[in-house]
Write a protein that holds these residues in place. Structure first.
Motif, PDB file in Angstrom:
ATOM      1  N   ARG A  14       0.757  -0.830   0.129  1.00 51.81           N
ATOM      2  CA  ARG A  14       0.081   0.007  -0.321  1.00 51.81           C
ATOM      3  C   ARG A  14       0.914   1.157   0.213  1.00 51.81           C
ATOM      4  NH1 ARG A  14      -5.509   1.109   2.915  1.00 51.81           N
ATOM      5  NH2 ARG A  14      -5.603   0.361   1.110  1.00 51.81           N
ATOM      6  N   VAL A  15       0.822   1.953  -1.460  1.00 53.84           N
ATOM      7  CA  VAL A  15       1.665   3.276  -1.233  1.00 53.84           C
ATOM      8  C   VAL A  15       0.704   4.434  -0.906  1.00 53.84           C
ATOM      9  CG1 VAL A  15       2.736   4.518  -2.231  1.00 53.84           C
ATOM     10  CG2 VAL A  15       3.030   2.413  -3.522  1.00 53.84           C
ATOM     11  N   LYS A  16       1.035   4.464   0.746  1.00 47.40           N
ATOM     12  CA  LYS A  16      -0.087   5.275   1.498  1.00 47.40           C
ATOM     13  C   LYS A  16       0.337   7.160   0.661  1.00 47.40           C
ATOM     14  CE  LYS A  16      -0.377   2.976   5.498  1.00 47.40           C
ATOM     15  NZ  LYS A  16      -0.181   2.750   7.055  1.00 47.40           N
ATOM     16  N   ARG A  17       1.604   7.825   1.226  1.00 54.41           N
ATOM     17  CA  ARG A  17       1.777   8.787   1.081  1.00 54.41           C
ATOM     18  C   ARG A  17       3.193   9.646   1.195  1.00 54.41           C
ATOM     19  NH1 ARG A  17       1.487  12.968   5.913  1.00 54.41           N
ATOM     20  NH2 ARG A  17       2.179  11.782   7.445  1.00 54.41           N
ATOM     21  N   GLY A  18       3.284  10.557   0.155  1.00 52.71           N
ATOM     22  CA  GLY A  18       4.267  11.222  -0.035  1.00 52.71           C
ATOM     23  C   GLY A  18       4.293  12.683   1.016  1.00 52.71           C
ATOM     24  N   VAL A  19       6.058  12.818   1.505  1.00 49.83           N
ATOM     25  CA  VAL A  19       5.516  14.029   2.570  1.00 49.83           C
ATOM     26  C   VAL A  19       6.963  15.388   1.904  1.00 49.83           C
ATOM     27  CG1 VAL A  19       6.223  14.591   5.042  1.00 49.83           C
ATOM     28  CG2 VAL A  19       4.724  12.238   4.363  1.00 49.83           C
ATOM     29  N   ASN A  20       6.857  16.032   1.910  1.00 45.23           N
ATOM     30  CA  ASN A  20       7.274  17.677   1.830  1.00 45.23           C
ATOM     31  C   ASN A  20       8.877  16.728   0.702  1.00 45.23           C
ATOM     32  OD1 ASN A  20       9.046  19.405   1.929  1.00 45.23           O
ATOM     33  ND2 ASN A  20      10.608  18.827   3.813  1.00 45.23           N
ATOM     34  N   LEU A  21       7.738  16.368  -0.898  1.00 45.87           N
ATOM     35  CA  LEU A  21       8.299  16.055  -1.597  1.00 45.87           C
ATOM     36  C   LEU A  21       9.422  17.015  -2.633  1.00 45.87           C
ATOM     37  CD1 LEU A  21       6.337  12.693  -3.173  1.00 45.87           C
ATOM     38  CD2 LEU A  21       7.799  12.328  -1.687  1.00 45.87           C
ATOM     39  N   ALA A  22      10.387  16.482  -3.277  1.00 47.21           N
ATOM     40  CA  ALA A  22      11.114  17.485  -3.863  1.00 47.21           C
ATOM     41  C   ALA A  22      10.107  18.162  -5.286  1.00 47.21           C
ATOM     42  CB  ALA A  22      12.326  16.843  -4.500  1.00 47.21           C
ATOM     43  N   VAL A  23      10.394  19.910  -5.081  1.00 44.99           N
ATOM     44  CA  VAL A  23       9.915  20.623  -6.074  1.00 44.99           C
ATOM     45  C   VAL A  23      10.608  20.138  -7.803  1.00 44.99           C
ATOM     46  CG1 VAL A  23       8.916  22.831  -6.986  1.00 44.99           C
ATOM     47  CG2 VAL A  23       8.502  22.407  -4.505  1.00 44.99           C
ATOM     48  N   ARG A  24       9.893  20.106  -8.649  1.00 47.90           N
ATOM     49  CA  ARG A  24      10.232  19.995 -10.221  1.00 47.90           C
ATOM     50  C   ARG A  24       9.827  20.613 -11.340  1.00 47.90           C
ATOM     51  NH1 ARG A  24      14.172  18.562  -7.436  1.00 47.90           N
ATOM     52  NH2 ARG A  24      15.314  16.400  -7.592  1.00 47.90           N
ATOM     53  N   ASP A  25       8.797  21.299 -10.950  1.00 46.49           N
ATOM     54  CA  ASP A  25       7.852  22.200 -11.470  1.00 46.49           C
ATOM     55  C   ASP A  25       8.325  23.393 -11.232  1.00 46.49           C
ATOM     56  OD1 ASP A  25       7.685  20.084 -13.487  1.00 46.49           O
ATOM     57  OD2 ASP A  25       5.139  19.466 -12.492  1.00 46.49           O
ATOM     58  N   VAL A  26       7.122  24.411 -11.567  1.00 44.12           N
ATOM     59  CA  VAL A  26       7.892  25.775 -11.130  1.00 44.12           C
ATOM     60  C   VAL A  26       7.420  26.172  -9.405  1.00 44.12           C
ATOM     61  CG1 VAL A  26       6.362  28.546 -11.683  1.00 44.12           C
ATOM     62  CG2 VAL A  26       7.044  26.865 -13.354  1.00 44.12           C
ATOM     63  N   SER A  27       6.730  25.176  -9.183  1.00 41.62           N
ATOM     64  CA  SER A  27       5.986  25.818  -6.930  1.00 41.62           C
ATOM     65  C   SER A  27       5.482  24.764  -7.164  1.00 41.62           C
ATOM     66  CB  SER A  27       5.358  27.021  -7.117  1.00 41.62           C
ATOM     67  OG  SER A  27       3.504  26.397  -8.042  1.00 41.62           O
ATOM     68  N   SER A  28       5.416  22.961  -7.397  1.00 39.12           N
ATOM     69  CA  SER A  28       5.176  22.170  -7.339  1.00 39.12           C
ATOM     70  C   SER A  28       6.075  21.015  -7.594  1.00 39.12           C
ATOM     71  CB  SER A  28       3.885  22.093  -6.775  1.00 39.12           C
ATOM     72  OG  SER A  28       3.361  20.646  -5.939  1.00 39.12           O
TER      73      SER A  28
END
Length: 195
Positions: A14-28
């Protein structure tokens, strides 16, 4: 030799969630997760091989492939909630489970947002204890973070709802920041070799 002769069981991740992932687009970012379990026999071997080889080449190849599954893309979110179950057939529990996070891009190659490897051996060892009837929430094993694993915090293998479950918080490698939370659960299949 049939698939059932080598099949130990099914691993549900079960892939639950990501926390504070890196920004790879302009702001997200638009993250999704790819999970790989290497050198495993797929339920449909011919379908697996036909994706990579012609029919004549398939006959020459060994019956092993890397299983690769992915979650859906969560748009514009560095704290995505996936809550998705991905299932793998397991024939060899010695191979690690690999997790890679990507940022989905429409007009270019998807950007990598980090990766992690999960050693399944402690979980498999707990399963092989053949436990039953434990009090709800009993901790069977604790795995601490160290240089050899990707754990962000202690991981507990517990008895939950009459099953052995491992909750894992992974610190992503090869990226400036980010964690992914997953849960492992085993499914025995009637007629399979079993653990």
């Amino acid at each position: 030799m049939s698939l059932m002769d080598n099949l130990l069981g099914i691993l549900r991740v079960r892939v639950k969630r990501g926390v504070n992932l890196a920004v790879r687009d302009v702001s997200s970012s638009d993250p999704y997760v790819v999970l790989k379990l290497g050198r495993q026999v797929l339920i449909s071997l011919s379908l697996c091989l036909s994706r990579f080889f012609t029919n004549s080449e398939c006959k020459k190849k060994k019956p092993f492939c890397v299983q690769k599954l992915k979650t859906r893309v969560v748009k514009k979110n560095i704290n995505p909630q996936w809550e998705e179950d991905l299932t793998f057939t397991v024939t060899d529990p010695n191979h690690p489970l690999t997790l890679i996070v990507y940022d989905h891009d429409l007009f270019s190659k998807d950007d990598k947002m980090g990766d992690a490897a999960i050693d399944l051996k402690p979980y498999i060892e707990a399963l092989r204890m053949e436990l039953s009837g434990l009090p709800e929430g009993t901790i069977i094993t604790t795995i601490g973070p160290n240089r050899g694993n990707c754990l962000a915090e202690e991981s507990y293998i517990r008895w939950i709802n009459n099953r052995i479950v491992q909750n894992i918080c992974l610190r992503l490698r090869n990226v400036e920041r980010g964690e992914v939370e997953i849960e492992l659960q085993w499914i025995d299949l009637p007629g399979s070799k079993g653990l």
